[in-house]
Design a protein around this motif. Structure first.
Motif, mmCIF file in Angstrom:
data_model
loop_
_atom_site.group_PDB
_atom_site.id
_atom_site.type_symbol
_atom_site.label_atom_id
_atom_site.label_comp_id
_atom_site.label_asym_id
_atom_site.label_seq_id
_atom_site.Cartn_x
_atom_site.Cartn_y
_atom_site.Cartn_z
ATOM 1 N N GLY A 198 -81.797 19.943 12.007
ATOM 2 C CA GLY A 198 -82.068 19.501 13.423
ATOM 3 C C GLY A 198 -81.701 20.747 14.421
ATOM 4 N N SER A 199 -81.434 20.439 15.884
ATOM 5 C CA SER A 199 -81.355 21.382 16.805
ATOM 6 C C SER A 199 -79.922 22.013 16.660
ATOM 7 C CB SER A 199 -81.596 20.921 18.083
ATOM 8 O OG SER A 199 -80.723 19.912 18.238
ATOM 9 N N GLY A 200 -79.057 21.119 16.078
ATOM 10 C CA GLY A 200 -77.473 21.874 15.857
ATOM 11 C C GLY A 200 -77.553 22.823 14.953
ATOM 12 N N GLY A 201 -78.265 22.799 13.870
ATOM 13 C CA GLY A 201 -78.325 23.776 12.854
ATOM 14 C C GLY A 201 -79.144 25.062 13.521
ATOM 15 N N GLN A 202 -80.190 24.940 14.279
ATOM 16 C CA GLN A 202 -80.809 25.923 14.415
ATOM 17 C C GLN A 202 -79.887 26.901 15.591
ATOM 18 O OE1 GLN A 202 -84.415 24.320 16.272
ATOM 19 N NE2 GLN A 202 -84.856 23.126 14.648
ATOM 20 N N TYR A 203 -79.165 25.997 16.607
ATOM 21 C CA TYR A 203 -78.233 26.776 17.517
ATOM 22 C C TYR A 203 -77.290 27.561 16.718
ATOM 23 C CZ TYR A 203 -80.344 24.504 21.566
ATOM 24 O OH TYR A 203 -81.156 24.083 22.687
ATOM 25 N N ALA A 204 -76.775 26.753 15.713
ATOM 26 C CA ALA A 204 -75.475 27.531 15.050
ATOM 27 C C ALA A 204 -76.073 28.769 14.352
ATOM 28 C CB ALA A 204 -75.212 26.724 13.682
ATOM 29 N N ALA A 205 -77.411 28.818 13.758
ATOM 30 C CA ALA A 205 -78.068 29.948 13.108
ATOM 31 C C ALA A 205 -78.146 31.249 14.383
ATOM 32 C CB ALA A 205 -79.252 29.797 12.527
ATOM 33 N N ARG A 206 -78.569 30.888 15.561
ATOM 34 C CA ARG A 206 -78.648 31.773 16.616
ATOM 35 C C ARG A 206 -77.248 32.165 17.040
ATOM 36 N NH1 ARG A 206 -82.166 28.831 20.869
ATOM 37 N NH2 ARG A 206 -82.157 30.687 21.791
ATOM 38 N N ILE A 207 -76.331 31.098 17.184
ATOM 39 C CA ILE A 207 -75.033 31.896 17.404
ATOM 40 C C ILE A 207 -74.473 32.808 16.624
ATOM 41 C CG2 ILE A 207 -72.689 31.136 17.990
ATOM 42 C CD1 ILE A 207 -73.792 28.357 18.996
ATOM 43 N N ARG A 208 -74.608 32.710 15.493
ATOM 44 C CA ARG A 208 -74.083 33.455 14.182
ATOM 45 C C ARG A 208 -74.996 34.869 14.467
ATOM 46 N NH1 ARG A 208 -75.478 29.253 10.667
ATOM 47 N NH2 ARG A 208 -73.477 28.033 10.247
ATOM 48 N N THR A 209 -76.184 34.924 14.833
ATOM 49 C CA THR A 209 -77.031 36.065 14.890
ATOM 50 C C THR A 209 -76.346 36.958 16.116
ATOM 51 O OG1 THR A 209 -78.937 35.097 14.181
ATOM 52 C CG2 THR A 209 -79.292 37.172 15.448
ATOM 53 N N VAL A 210 -76.229 36.403 17.119
ATOM 54 C CA VAL A 210 -75.477 37.060 18.266
ATOM 55 C C VAL A 210 -74.068 37.644 18.280
ATOM 56 C CG1 VAL A 210 -74.696 36.744 20.630
ATOM 57 C CG2 VAL A 210 -77.063 35.711 20.022
ATOM 58 N N LEU A 211 -73.335 36.867 17.482
ATOM 59 C CA LEU A 211 -71.943 37.154 17.384
ATOM 60 C C LEU A 211 -72.023 38.260 16.004
ATOM 61 C CD1 LEU A 211 -70.132 33.981 17.412
ATOM 62 C CD2 LEU A 211 -70.694 35.585 19.461
ATOM 63 N N THR A 212 -72.925 38.395 15.229
ATOM 64 C CA THR A 212 -73.161 39.458 14.028
ATOM 65 C C THR A 212 -73.297 40.739 14.737
ATOM 66 O OG1 THR A 212 -73.876 37.769 12.555
ATOM 67 C CG2 THR A 212 -74.260 40.029 11.858
ATOM 68 N N ARG A 213 -74.396 40.618 15.714
ATOM 69 C CA ARG A 213 -74.511 41.843 16.313
ATOM 70 C C ARG A 213 -73.335 42.517 17.137
ATOM 71 N NH1 ARG A 213 -80.365 39.612 18.889
ATOM 72 N NH2 ARG A 213 -81.541 39.603 17.013
ATOM 73 N N ALA A 214 -72.576 41.608 17.604
ATOM 74 C CA ALA A 214 -71.557 42.113 18.272
ATOM 75 C C ALA A 214 -70.313 42.626 17.366
ATOM 76 C CB ALA A 214 -70.949 41.169 19.449
ATOM 77 N N GLY A 215 -70.333 42.246 16.221
ATOM 78 C CA GLY A 215 -69.346 42.790 15.270
ATOM 79 C C GLY A 215 -68.009 42.157 15.477
ATOM 80 N N ARG A 216 -67.034 43.099 16.009
ATOM 81 C CA ARG A 216 -65.611 42.472 16.064
ATOM 82 C C ARG A 216 -65.483 42.547 17.843
ATOM 83 N NH1 ARG A 216 -63.351 39.447 13.553
ATOM 84 N NH2 ARG A 216 -61.241 39.882 14.207
ATOM 85 N N ASP A 217 -66.378 42.823 18.570
ATOM 86 C CA ASP A 217 -66.298 42.567 19.852
ATOM 87 C C ASP A 217 -66.491 41.084 20.369
ATOM 88 O OD1 ASP A 217 -66.050 45.328 20.123
ATOM 89 O OD2 ASP A 217 -68.176 45.722 20.458
ATOM 90 N N TRP A 218 -65.573 40.810 21.528
ATOM 91 C CA TRP A 218 -65.732 39.342 22.154
ATOM 92 C C TRP A 218 -67.211 39.269 22.742
ATOM 93 C CZ3 TRP A 218 -62.393 35.456 20.366
ATOM 94 C CH2 TRP A 218 -61.333 35.971 19.822
ATOM 95 N N VAL A 219 -67.555 38.068 22.678
ATOM 96 C CA VAL A 219 -68.763 37.579 23.434
ATOM 97 C C VAL A 219 -68.276 36.517 24.426
ATOM 98 C CG1 VAL A 219 -71.133 36.867 23.436
ATOM 99 C CG2 VAL A 219 -70.459 38.506 21.645
ATOM 100 N N SER A 220 -68.521 36.491 25.674
ATOM 101 C CA SER A 220 -68.288 35.521 26.664
ATOM 102 C C SER A 220 -68.904 34.456 26.465
ATOM 103 C CB SER A 220 -67.977 36.070 28.005
ATOM 104 O OG SER A 220 -69.582 36.342 28.390
ATOM 105 N N ARG A 221 -68.656 33.223 26.892
ATOM 106 C CA ARG A 221 -69.228 31.991 27.011
ATOM 107 C C ARG A 221 -70.660 32.447 27.967
ATOM 108 N NH1 ARG A 221 -67.026 26.157 28.135
ATOM 109 N NH2 ARG A 221 -65.925 26.688 26.215
ATOM 110 N N ARG A 222 -70.470 32.754 28.961
ATOM 111 C CA ARG A 222 -71.445 33.264 29.914
ATOM 112 C C ARG A 222 -72.779 34.109 29.192
ATOM 113 N NH1 ARG A 222 -70.644 36.038 35.751
ATOM 114 N NH2 ARG A 222 -73.157 36.077 36.446
ATOM 115 N N ASP A 223 -72.366 35.124 28.536
ATOM 116 C CA ASP A 223 -73.192 36.083 27.885
ATOM 117 C C ASP A 223 -73.926 35.397 26.777
ATOM 118 O OD1 ASP A 223 -72.618 38.135 29.655
ATOM 119 O OD2 ASP A 223 -71.163 39.153 28.395
ATOM 120 N N LEU A 224 -73.160 34.310 26.201
ATOM 121 C CA LEU A 224 -73.730 33.775 24.877
ATOM 122 C C LEU A 224 -74.873 32.654 25.499
ATOM 123 C CD1 LEU A 224 -73.375 33.345 21.853
ATOM 124 C CD2 LEU A 224 -71.815 31.492 22.267
ATOM 125 N N LEU A 225 -74.607 32.056 26.498
ATOM 126 C CA LEU A 225 -75.434 31.254 27.255
ATOM 127 C C LEU A 225 -76.758 31.948 27.643
ATOM 128 C CD1 LEU A 225 -73.226 28.705 29.140
ATOM 129 C CD2 LEU A 225 -74.176 28.338 26.880
#
Length: 305
Positions: A227-254
């Motif tokens: 479902g949509s939950g799994g799709q969002y999880a995959a997209r979140i992983r992609t964004v955080l993977t690109r950031a490496g060890r840098d923190w990503v704010s909730r605002r930027d993630l949204l």
């Protein structure tokens, strides 16, 4: 209504209908056995209110990843004669079995509200339908085994925070499900009433319930991947993977995902619970705190490898 029927309410369930008038059901009890697929149930599993109100908590969810072997057309199932005989014995001999019959009521003898065209009918039983007694001695080994399981699942694991919030109602009812199964097992061992619960019935019921508890987590994870939950999880992983060890704010993630927090909240909670991501809070003396996310150390290592 499903929630009420599961709890076997003492008060009768009533409703008014246009075609049949007022309907009344006393001593109601409901059993549902259904089969579905992960895809069909996915959207309902995503409805958190169905977890919060205890609907899913009233079901034993049984799932499997094993598709089995190829069979063009299954052979007819042969049920052991001893098993069939035991079902017949318990349902017709051990437990009282009243017969039902319909009674026609003359409208002229009613309270005067019925018209001549009104047909009044009531279902009567040849004997009162009452619950058969079940005995479990307080302080016995069976009672103590039941209490230990109920405490572990509905108290200890919840207090320690070991269980996702979605599963709290389900864990709170595992002790109830266990004693229901144990009662059925004890009924098949009983040669006469009352049905007496022993330790062996509690332990066997626990062996049945524990795989259901595991399936709660497996089914939720499987359906969210569809479902949509799994799709969002995959997209979140992609964004955080690109950031490496840098923190990503909730605002930027949204902003990057072009989503609102309501859509991402469940996926974020699941990723945090599984240890795939980390969360931090940055306090701002001049404004609200900021929530930050990044992949956990192990996940970054896997990605780099």
């Amino acid at each position: 209504m499903v929630l009420d029927l599961y709890d076997c309410p003492e008060d009768a369930l009533t409703r008014n209908t246009v075609a049949r008038g007022r309907e009344l059901i006393e001593d109601a009890y409901l059993n549902i056995f259904g089969v579905t697929t992960y895809g069909d149930i996915a959207e309902h599993v995503e409805a958190r209110r169905l977890w919060a109100n205890g609907l899913f908590a009233r079901f034993g969810l049984v799932g499997s990843e094993d598709v089995g072997s190829w069979r063009f057309w299954p052979e007819p199932t042969k049920f052991p004669a001893d098993l069939v005989n035991e079902f017949c014995r318990v349902s017709t001999k051990l437990l009282p079995l009243p017969e039902a019959y319909m009674v026609e009521i003359d409208p002229s003898t009613s309270d005067g509200k019925a018209t001549e065209s009104t047909q009044l009918r009531e279902v009567h039983l040849t004997m009162p339908l009452v619950a058969s007694p079940v005995v479990i001695e307080r302080g016995s080994s069976a009672w103590n085994a039941w209490e230990r399981y109920a405490r572990a699942t509905s108290f200890d694991m919840l207090v320690d925070g070991a269980v996702h919030d979605d599963f709290r109602p389900s864990y709170g009812r595992l002790g109830t499900i266990l004693i229901k199964i144990a009662t059925v097992l004890a009924a098949f061992d009983a040669q006469r009433l009352p049905v007496v619960l022993e330790s062996r019935h509690i332990y066997r019921a626990q062996q049945i319930v524990e795989p259901w508890r595991v399936n709660l987590h497996r089914i939720l994870g499987k359906t969210r991947n569809l479902g949509s939950g799994g799709q969002y999880a995959a997209r979140i992983r992609t964004v955080l993977t690109r950031a490496g060890r840098d923190w990503v704010s909730r605002r930027d993630l949204l902003r990057i995902l072009n989503s609102n927090w309501r859509d991402l909240e469940t996926a974020i909670e699941d990723l945090l619970a599984s240890g795939e991501i980390e969360q931090a809070v940055v306090k701002n003396p001049r404004g609200p705190a900021s929530w930050m996310y990044r992949l956990s150390g192990d996940e970054v290592t896997k990605t780099e490898t």
